[in-house]
Design an enzyme around this catalytic site. Structure first.
Site, PDB file in Angstrom:
ATOM      1  N   ASP A  69       7.588 -17.679  34.043  1.00 39.35           N
ATOM      2  CA  ASP A  69       6.135 -17.899  34.034  1.00 39.35           C
ATOM      3  C   ASP A  69       5.515 -17.360  35.329  1.00 39.35           C
ATOM      4  OD1 ASP A  69       6.392 -19.228  31.639  1.00 39.35           O
ATOM      5  OD2 ASP A  69       6.538 -21.203  32.582  1.00 39.35           O
TER       6      ASP A  69
HETATM    7  N1  URA Z   1      11.157 -22.588  31.772  1.00 34.29           N
HETATM    8  C1  URA Z   1       9.832 -22.661  32.013  1.00 34.29           C
HETATM    9  O1  URA Z   1       9.181 -23.600  31.581  1.00 34.29           O
HETATM   10  N2  URA Z   1       9.261 -21.679  32.719  1.00 34.29           N
HETATM   11  C2  URA Z   1       9.927 -20.642  33.226  1.00 34.29           C
HETATM   12  O2  URA Z   1       9.347 -19.790  33.889  1.00 34.29           O
HETATM   13  C3  URA Z   1      11.309 -20.566  32.975  1.00 34.29           C
HETATM   14  C4  URA Z   1      11.891 -21.552  32.254  1.00 34.29           C
END
Ligand code: URA
Length: 238
Positions: free
Chosen positions: A104
């Site tokens: 993310d």
């Molecule tokens: N899980 C998440 O919620 N976000 C990420 O960036 C990676 C794994």
């Protein structure tokens, strides 16, 4: 590299037979016919032709890891010109580089890049269960019951999560936060955040420490490094 070795490596003919082809005047380098056997070529820059057909060496694939900082989107281009991970890796030197999976925008840590589409697909396939270890800071004090739920499986809208590994680092009463390590084997969208939300402890900060056999180590945030041979074999042997 000697021209005859280059031709042999590119699969034109054996080294000895390539020497004959050179002597016969059937090979050119940068537009000039070369008949001298000792001639050296730079595979990255020189244009070698055999019987007027270009000869190229199979390019080795590239594998690198980035320590992704927060604020970058995991995409190679963004129509709105926002910062992306493509700003942080050498895309001009290695065309075709792409991220294996995604983090993310606000997640930091290990993001693997490669030009090897086949390996990328294998690593991302749910059947292959690549372990991903995250350092997680959640809001509130994570109860033993919630920790057990994260471990055993949490019901999300796309189904129950597979068993995960949970290690508590600190229940920080002063800041009303819990610091933990969570290792998951699946790779669903926003999985860690949704798992923690589901047990009532939303994620405050998320950092990926490792991806399968690869560990971030002391790579500084915003930097990348090429994988070593051992790391590449560990990935391909998974
Ligand atoms: N899980 C998440 O919620 N976000 C990420 O960036 C990676 C794994």
């Amino acid at each position: 590299m000697r021209l005859q070795k280059f031709l042999a490596r590119a699969g034109v003919a054996s080294r000895r037979a390539s020497e004959e082809l050179i002597c016969q005047g059937r090979v050119s380098v940068n537009g000039e016919v070369v008949t001298e056997l000792g001639t050296k070529v730079d595979p990255a820059h020189d244009v070698v032709m055999f019987d007027n057909h270009p000869v190229r060496l199979e390019q080795d694939h590239i594998y690198l890891m980035l320590n992704k900082p927060a604020g970058y989107l995991t995409t190679m281009s963004d129509p709105f010109n926002r910062p992306t991970v493509a700003d942080l890796v050498p895309v001009d030197t290695y065309p075709g580089l792409f991220p294996v999976g995604r983090l993310d925008q606000d997640t930091t840590g290990l993001l693997l890049f490669t030009t090897d589409g086949e390996l990328g697909n294998i690593l991302l396939h749910p059947r292959h269960h690549v372990d991903k270890c995250y350092e997680v800071w959640v809001k509130g004090i994570l109860s033993d019951t919630s920790a057990r739920k994260l471990c055993e499986g949490v019901d999300l809208e796309d189904g129950r999560t597979a068993p995960a590994d949970v290690r508590l680092i600190k229940r920080d009463k002063q800041h009303h936060q819990t610091h933990l390590l969570l290792t998951i084997h699946e790779g669903r969208k926003r999985q860690v955040k949704r798992m923690c939300e589901a047990v009532g402890n939303p994620v405050v900060r998320l950092h990926r420490r490792s991806f399968g056999p690869l560990a971030l180590g002391d790579l500084t945030e915003g930097s990348f490094r090429l994988l070593g041979d051992k790391e590449v074999s560990a990935l391909t042997n998974l």
